[in-house]
Design a protein around this motif. Sequence first.
Motif, PDB file in Angstrom:
ATOM      1  N   CYS A   1     -66.251 -84.050 -46.674  1.00  0.00           N
ATOM      2  CA  CYS A   1     -65.929 -84.928 -45.536  1.00  0.00           C
ATOM      3  C   CYS A   1     -64.946 -86.031 -45.900  1.00  0.00           C
ATOM      4  O   CYS A   1     -64.325 -86.616 -45.035  1.00  0.00           O
ATOM      5  CB  CYS A   1     -67.213 -85.530 -44.961  1.00  0.00           C
ATOM      6  SG  CYS A   1     -67.851 -86.958 -45.868  1.00  0.00           S
TER       7      CYS A   1
ATOM      8  N   ARG B   1     -65.476 -89.068 -46.975  1.00  0.00           N
ATOM      9  CA  ARG B   1     -65.851 -90.463 -46.708  1.00  0.00           C
ATOM     10  C   ARG B   1     -65.823 -91.285 -47.992  1.00  0.00           C
ATOM     11  O   ARG B   1     -65.430 -92.460 -47.978  1.00  0.00           O
ATOM     12  CB  ARG B   1     -67.233 -90.537 -46.058  1.00  0.00           C
ATOM     13  CG  ARG B   1     -67.586 -91.925 -45.518  1.00  0.00           C
ATOM     14  CD  ARG B   1     -68.869 -91.918 -44.709  1.00  0.00           C
ATOM     15  NE  ARG B   1     -69.021 -93.137 -43.936  1.00  0.00           N
ATOM     16  CZ  ARG B   1     -69.736 -94.198 -44.309  1.00  0.00           C
ATOM     17  NH1 ARG B   1     -70.370 -94.181 -45.474  1.00  0.00           N
ATOM     18  NH2 ARG B   1     -69.811 -95.268 -43.555  1.00  0.00           N
TER      19      ARG B   1
ATOM     20  N   SER C   1     -64.888 -86.616 -35.762  1.00  0.00           N
ATOM     21  CA  SER C   1     -65.053 -85.503 -36.685  1.00  0.00           C
ATOM     22  C   SER C   1     -64.241 -85.765 -37.948  1.00  0.00           C
ATOM     23  O   SER C   1     -63.099 -86.227 -37.881  1.00  0.00           O
ATOM     24  CB  SER C   1     -64.599 -84.210 -36.014  1.00  0.00           C
ATOM     25  OG  SER C   1     -65.325 -84.008 -34.815  1.00  0.00           O
ATOM     26  N   CYS C   2     -64.830 -85.468 -39.101  1.00  0.00           N
ATOM     27  CA  CYS C   2     -64.255 -85.882 -40.390  1.00  0.00           C
ATOM     28  C   CYS C   2     -62.806 -85.432 -40.567  1.00  0.00           C
ATOM     29  O   CYS C   2     -61.946 -86.221 -40.952  1.00  0.00           O
ATOM     30  CB  CYS C   2     -65.091 -85.335 -41.540  1.00  0.00           C
ATOM     31  SG  CYS C   2     -66.822 -85.848 -41.506  1.00  0.00           S
ATOM     32  N   ASN C   3     -62.537 -84.156 -40.303  1.00  0.00           N
ATOM     33  CA  ASN C   3     -61.209 -83.627 -40.596  1.00  0.00           C
ATOM     34  C   ASN C   3     -60.146 -84.115 -39.626  1.00  0.00           C
ATOM     35  O   ASN C   3     -58.990 -84.286 -40.013  1.00  0.00           O
ATOM     36  CB  ASN C   3     -61.256 -82.096 -40.609  1.00  0.00           C
ATOM     37  CG  ASN C   3     -61.877 -81.573 -41.885  1.00  0.00           C
ATOM     38  OD1 ASN C   3     -61.478 -81.940 -42.983  1.00  0.00           O
ATOM     39  ND2 ASN C   3     -62.875 -80.726 -41.758  1.00  0.00           N
TER      40      ASN C   3
ATOM     41  N   CYS D   1     -70.357 -87.780 -41.532  1.00  0.00           N
ATOM     42  CA  CYS D   1     -70.255 -86.343 -41.296  1.00  0.00           C
ATOM     43  C   CYS D   1     -71.461 -85.839 -40.501  1.00  0.00           C
ATOM     44  O   CYS D   1     -72.534 -86.449 -40.513  1.00  0.00           O
ATOM     45  CB  CYS D   1     -70.173 -85.625 -42.638  1.00  0.00           C
ATOM     46  SG  CYS D   1     -70.024 -83.843 -42.539  1.00  0.00           S
TER      47      CYS D   1
ATOM     48  N   ASP E   1     -69.014 -79.319 -35.354  1.00  0.00           N
ATOM     49  CA  ASP E   1     -69.846 -80.393 -34.784  1.00  0.00           C
ATOM     50  C   ASP E   1     -70.555 -79.918 -33.522  1.00  0.00           C
ATOM     51  O   ASP E   1     -71.736 -80.203 -33.318  1.00  0.00           O
ATOM     52  CB  ASP E   1     -68.984 -81.619 -34.454  1.00  0.00           C
ATOM     53  CG  ASP E   1     -68.519 -82.357 -35.690  1.00  0.00           C
ATOM     54  OD1 ASP E   1     -69.220 -82.273 -36.714  1.00  0.00           O
ATOM     55  OD2 ASP E   1     -67.460 -82.995 -35.644  1.00  0.00           O
TER      56      ASP E   1
ATOM     57  N   THR F   1     -70.016 -81.736 -48.210  1.00  0.00           N
ATOM     58  CA  THR F   1     -69.379 -81.128 -47.034  1.00  0.00           C
ATOM     59  C   THR F   1     -67.875 -81.389 -46.974  1.00  0.00           C
ATOM     60  O   THR F   1     -67.235 -81.142 -45.945  1.00  0.00           O
ATOM     61  CB  THR F   1     -70.032 -81.646 -45.733  1.00  0.00           C
ATOM     62  OG1 THR F   1     -69.956 -83.080 -45.712  1.00  0.00           O
ATOM     63  CG2 THR F   1     -71.479 -81.214 -45.635  1.00  0.00           C
TER      64      THR F   1
END
Length: 538
Positions: free
Chosen positions: A166, A168, A402-404, A440, A486, A164
């Motif tokens: 993300c 991480r 949220s990841c971004n 994520c 999300d 995704t």
Amino acid sequence: MSKLPKPEDLIKDVQLHRTPATHWMDTKPEFKPGKFLYAVEPQVMEDLGRPHLGKWQPYEEKWPLPEDWKERILKAIRDRMERFRSFKLFMDICVRCGACADKCHYFLGTGDPKNMPVLRGELIRSIIKGEFSFFGKIFGRLAGARPLTEEVLKEWYYYFYQCTECRRCSVFCPYGIDHAEVTMIMREILHELGIAVDWAMKPVRFSHFVGNHIGLQPHTIKENIEYLLSDIAEITGLNIEVPINQKGAEILFVTPSADFFAEPGIYTFMGYVLLFHHIGLDYTISTYASEGGNFGFFNTLELAKKLHAKIYEEAKRLKVKWIIGGECGHMWRVWHQYHNTWFGPFDYLEVPKSPITGTVFEHAKDHKVVHICEFTADLIAHGKLKLDPSRNDHLIVTFHDSCNTSRGMGIFEEPRFIIKNVCNNFVEMPENTIREKTFCCGSGSGLNADEYMEMRMRGGFPRANAVEYVHKNYGVNTVACICAIDRAVLPTLMKYWVPGVEVAGVHELVGNALVMEGEKKRTTDLRYRPLKGVEEEV
């Protein structure tokens, strides 16, 4: 769509320490219902002037590849290796330490070794060795090399659409390898043949031709906003107008299109409207640049650049001074990490300065955009909002980074500062699941399709597990977030893994807490749920 297994059945087969029966190079992906995304419809690609394979699906034994497919793919790989220093570096420096392995939500949710970022990287690294390396061609598998075959393309499609993007894994990699960039480049390479995902491409076509992800026409946007304004009037007693396509306004407000029509995003939009009315903001919304999100980013950077540009064209047409952006994730990664490379600063816009507090947002001097959470946090810090946090006392809130916006932009404290000022009950999830280490949602980067539901529930399991912890131990019943994807996918994830927990945008909570001049007595929140202490009055 396949039948979704029960949660207890889905998690049974996840054995993270199981040794596979065959070598990874010999293990082929299985395109089972619920575990793959549908191929893009040819008309979508034709409309965008993109190559395509005609009508096909990934589960077919023989893909309709052009005769020169291999030459085109090798040329695309060579081109990316020359153009993107980061890609070449990432292919060279990985030492296979495995620090990233258990950090990926899709590996934790599936137990599939090829979802370890280190091994997902080998899916392309092995081809580079096999096709471009002298030693790889001589020693083959002994050198970690393999030839490019049709089976490799299938593997790429299967696994690079399980990442995704993300990022991480990059937080824990000792060399800072960003496998999200590898995934982005690999999707670009697949696009050279027209191999793409339907769910990720249709929003691009709609945004290109209409202005937003689902093709909302201007009159539909206007009607939807009017519907939400009628709800605001019923809840607060206030008749508020939203300026649309108004030339000469100080600020252009751009938000994800889901906020106009889909729950729970509509409540976030109602929060925006109440906030802007509360402070008397001179702003406008465009029905042309009616999408802050950018699904082009999930396909090719060329498409992302095209969709990004139209927002600035509209800002120029409407003669605004600067832009406020709503709660969205990939929208913000594009603005903060790609804008200057594509366009540099736009001289016809001003450096954002809050007309209410006088704060100059120096960090936005190039792209001229301020995140709504930065803007609202600044208002609260200067005491410009009248708030009654008790109006959110029926909620016990946790916050999903949220990841971004977190890893990709560094917005950690602003949303928390807002929540703590508009809510009396706030609980953090475990430390290793928030801020830059956040998990994520499991459905980002264009994976939030219905046919992919089983994989989405697997990929979102680590996030849901952290929510379940605070739900059981502290009674958390609401997950707040600042991303449209999300808000779209977490409700399904919560219903599946953590029933009883709902999802909200941060500005929905702001809208609940705002004490508006001239409002009637509030008895419900923006969702018509009774406020604590007034249940019997409703």
